[in-house]
Scaffold this active site. Sequence first.
Site, PDB file in Angstrom:
ATOM      1  N   HIS A  52      -3.772   0.376  -4.875  1.00 27.14           N
ATOM      2  CA  HIS A  52      -3.305  -0.875  -5.478  1.00 27.14           C
ATOM      3  C   HIS A  52      -3.708  -0.888  -6.942  1.00 27.14           C
ATOM      4  O   HIS A  52      -4.887  -0.908  -7.270  1.00 27.14           O
ATOM      5  CB  HIS A  52      -3.911  -2.081  -4.755  1.00 27.14           C
ATOM      6  CG  HIS A  52      -3.436  -2.208  -3.345  1.00 27.14           C
ATOM      7  ND1 HIS A  52      -2.286  -2.861  -3.015  1.00 27.14           N
ATOM      8  CD2 HIS A  52      -3.936  -1.727  -2.204  1.00 27.14           C
ATOM      9  CE1 HIS A  52      -2.114  -2.784  -1.713  1.00 27.14           C
ATOM     10  NE2 HIS A  52      -3.101  -2.100  -1.199  1.00 27.14           N
ATOM     11  N   ALA A  77       2.759  -1.813   4.085  1.00 25.30           N
ATOM     12  CA  ALA A  77       2.623  -0.740   5.070  1.00 25.30           C
ATOM     13  C   ALA A  77       2.262  -1.412   6.380  1.00 25.30           C
ATOM     14  O   ALA A  77       1.486  -2.368   6.392  1.00 25.30           O
ATOM     15  CB  ALA A  77       1.525   0.215   4.641  1.00 25.30           C
ATOM     16  N   MET A  83      -1.712  -6.207   7.527  1.00 27.38           N
ATOM     17  CA  MET A  83      -2.809  -7.064   7.054  1.00 27.38           C
ATOM     18  C   MET A  83      -2.423  -7.846   5.802  1.00 27.38           C
ATOM     19  O   MET A  83      -3.294  -8.287   5.050  1.00 27.38           O
ATOM     20  CB  MET A  83      -4.046  -6.211   6.761  1.00 27.38           C
ATOM     21  CG  MET A  83      -4.519  -5.358   7.923  1.00 27.38           C
ATOM     22  SD  MET A  83      -5.903  -4.311   7.445  1.00 27.38           S
ATOM     23  CE  MET A  83      -5.946  -3.152   8.817  1.00 27.38           C
ATOM     24  N   SER A  84      -1.122  -8.022   5.573  1.00 22.49           N
ATOM     25  CA  SER A  84      -0.749  -8.670   4.305  1.00 22.49           C
ATOM     26  C   SER A  84       0.522  -9.492   4.451  1.00 22.49           C
ATOM     27  O   SER A  84       0.923  -9.839   5.553  1.00 22.49           O
ATOM     28  CB  SER A  84      -0.559  -7.600   3.227  1.00 22.49           C
ATOM     29  OG  SER A  84       0.521  -6.766   3.574  1.00 22.49           O
ATOM     30  N   TYR A 121      -8.690  -9.389   3.887  1.00 27.07           N
ATOM     31  CA  TYR A 121      -9.892  -8.722   4.402  1.00 27.07           C
ATOM     32  C   TYR A 121     -10.894  -8.494   3.275  1.00 27.07           C
ATOM     33  O   TYR A 121     -12.030  -8.103   3.505  1.00 27.07           O
ATOM     34  CB  TYR A 121      -9.561  -7.388   5.104  1.00 27.07           C
ATOM     35  CG  TYR A 121      -8.741  -6.411   4.305  1.00 27.07           C
ATOM     36  CD1 TYR A 121      -9.277  -5.696   3.241  1.00 27.07           C
ATOM     37  CD2 TYR A 121      -7.407  -6.199   4.618  1.00 27.07           C
ATOM     38  CE1 TYR A 121      -8.518  -4.805   2.512  1.00 27.07           C
ATOM     39  CE2 TYR A 121      -6.640  -5.308   3.902  1.00 27.07           C
ATOM     40  CZ  TYR A 121      -7.199  -4.608   2.857  1.00 27.07           C
ATOM     41  OH  TYR A 121      -6.433  -3.736   2.129  1.00 27.07           O
ATOM     42  N   GLU A 122     -10.457  -8.763   2.036  1.00 23.74           N
ATOM     43  CA  GLU A 122     -11.353  -8.576   0.893  1.00 23.74           C
ATOM     44  C   GLU A 122     -12.017  -9.883   0.470  1.00 23.74           C
ATOM     45  O   GLU A 122     -12.991  -9.865  -0.266  1.00 23.74           O
ATOM     46  CB  GLU A 122     -10.560  -8.071  -0.316  1.00 23.74           C
ATOM     47  CG  GLU A 122      -9.915  -6.721  -0.127  1.00 23.74           C
ATOM     48  CD  GLU A 122      -9.013  -6.394  -1.295  1.00 23.74           C
ATOM     49  OE1 GLU A 122      -9.531  -5.920  -2.320  1.00 23.74           O
ATOM     50  OE2 GLU A 122      -7.787  -6.644  -1.193  1.00 23.74           O
ATOM     51  N   HIS A 129      -7.058   4.524   6.229  1.00 27.56           N
ATOM     52  CA  HIS A 129      -6.311   4.109   5.047  1.00 27.56           C
ATOM     53  C   HIS A 129      -5.605   5.315   4.414  1.00 27.56           C
ATOM     54  O   HIS A 129      -4.475   5.207   3.931  1.00 27.56           O
ATOM     55  CB  HIS A 129      -7.245   3.425   4.040  1.00 27.56           C
ATOM     56  CG  HIS A 129      -6.516   2.755   2.906  1.00 27.56           C
ATOM     57  ND1 HIS A 129      -5.527   1.808   3.111  1.00 27.56           N
ATOM     58  CD2 HIS A 129      -6.596   2.922   1.563  1.00 27.56           C
ATOM     59  CE1 HIS A 129      -5.051   1.406   1.948  1.00 27.56           C
ATOM     60  NE2 HIS A 129      -5.679   2.076   0.985  1.00 27.56           N
ATOM     61  N   SER A 170       0.824  -1.208   0.000  1.00 33.90           N
ATOM     62  CA  SER A 170       0.000   0.000   0.000  1.00 33.90           C
ATOM     63  C   SER A 170       0.860   1.262   0.000  1.00 33.90           C
ATOM     64  O   SER A 170       1.719   1.418   0.864  1.00 33.90           O
ATOM     65  CB  SER A 170      -0.883   0.043   1.252  1.00 33.90           C
ATOM     66  OG  SER A 170      -1.726  -1.069   1.291  1.00 33.90           O
ATOM     67  N   ASN A 209       2.514   4.139  10.874  1.00 31.18           N
ATOM     68  CA  ASN A 209       1.879   4.636  12.111  1.00 31.18           C
ATOM     69  C   ASN A 209       2.377   3.804  13.280  1.00 31.18           C
ATOM     70  O   ASN A 209       2.933   2.724  13.098  1.00 31.18           O
ATOM     71  CB  ASN A 209       0.345   4.515  12.003  1.00 31.18           C
ATOM     72  CG  ASN A 209      -0.083   3.081  11.693  1.00 31.18           C
ATOM     73  OD1 ASN A 209      -0.100   2.681  10.536  1.00 31.18           O
ATOM     74  ND2 ASN A 209      -0.397   2.319  12.725  1.00 31.18           N
ATOM     75  N   HIS A 234      -6.092  -8.550  -0.583  1.00 28.88           N
ATOM     76  CA  HIS A 234      -5.870  -8.851   0.835  1.00 28.88           C
ATOM     77  C   HIS A 234      -6.932  -9.821   1.349  1.00 28.88           C
ATOM     78  O   HIS A 234      -8.014  -9.932   0.772  1.00 28.88           O
ATOM     79  CB  HIS A 234      -5.942  -7.565   1.658  1.00 28.88           C
ATOM     80  CG  HIS A 234      -4.870  -6.585   1.321  1.00 28.88           C
ATOM     81  ND1 HIS A 234      -4.943  -5.788   0.212  1.00 28.88           N
ATOM     82  CD2 HIS A 234      -3.704  -6.292   1.929  1.00 28.88           C
ATOM     83  CE1 HIS A 234      -3.860  -5.032   0.158  1.00 28.88           C
ATOM     84  NE2 HIS A 234      -3.085  -5.319   1.187  1.00 28.88           N
TER      85      HIS A 234
END
Length: 277
Positions: free
Chosen positions: A66, A118, A216-217, A90-91, A252, A35, A240, A88
């Site tokens: 992306h 990220a 998350m990846s 989460y998708e 995001h 990301s 962060n 990802h």
Amino acid sequence: MNEPPAHAENVRLSAAAITAACAGLKPKIAIILGSGLGGLAAKVAGAVTLAYQSLPGFPVLTVAGHAGQLIIGQLNGVPVIVLNGRKHFYETNDSYPLKTMIRAVHAAGAETLFLSNAAGSLRAHIGVSELMLITDHINFLGLNPLVGPNDDTFGPRFFPVADAWDKELGAKVKAVAKQNSITLHEGVYVAFRGPSFETPAEIRMAQGWGGDAVGMSSVPDCLIARHCGMKVVGVSCITNMGAGLSDEKLSHAHTLANAAKGAGAFERLVLAAVKVL
Ligand code: HPA
């Protein structure tokens, strides 16, 4: 999830399309851009671009930041395949688009997968916009992309991941970072499923587990690549501090904005690293 009947055929067709587009170039390294790190795609010399839509079984992307393009060319004189964008977990529950992507570049000759993402920092000394070499991971996704029937032509049913993140390649990336005065921390990446960011309690838990960054990846990508025998090296761009470790409000947009701040160092690192990997 059962293997879709077309999976092996999709891998074969996509690999053939990539090999044809390589036109004699023999990339040994594939790089997945995380990301906000897509800027590296523009640095590829002599770029030949294939849209994911043109590659059977490749992911269809939905997340901002992306692009969904496979780019073949040279970075710093080294032939590479750049994968700009991925799906990802989460998708989707479907690991096959990611499997197709990684298995196809492997079948097209890539032996090493360079992952980037990220991530949020779990440690005060790992600051925002800095980079972290991933030395190991904790899979807290609640899934493993290799669950389901195993196709032995891609890799074995059971496989060790004590060496998931290649130590030798990691040491080379560290050395290159040092030579180029790029701050490169080292640490353990903890993968959460998302799409919500973590709670402060989850962040404390991940710290207690020995994690240094959360995201998350990349863990599914690493597992799929190791399964088919690729070597894996990876870098997180810290966007962060983990939830509760600072006052920032996570979003995001915030991830993309801070990834952009770390992207310069990331690009310099990858350009130098491909020479030695
Ligand atoms: N948590 C999970 N994923 C992330 C974060 C985070 O804090 N930052 C960027 N991706």
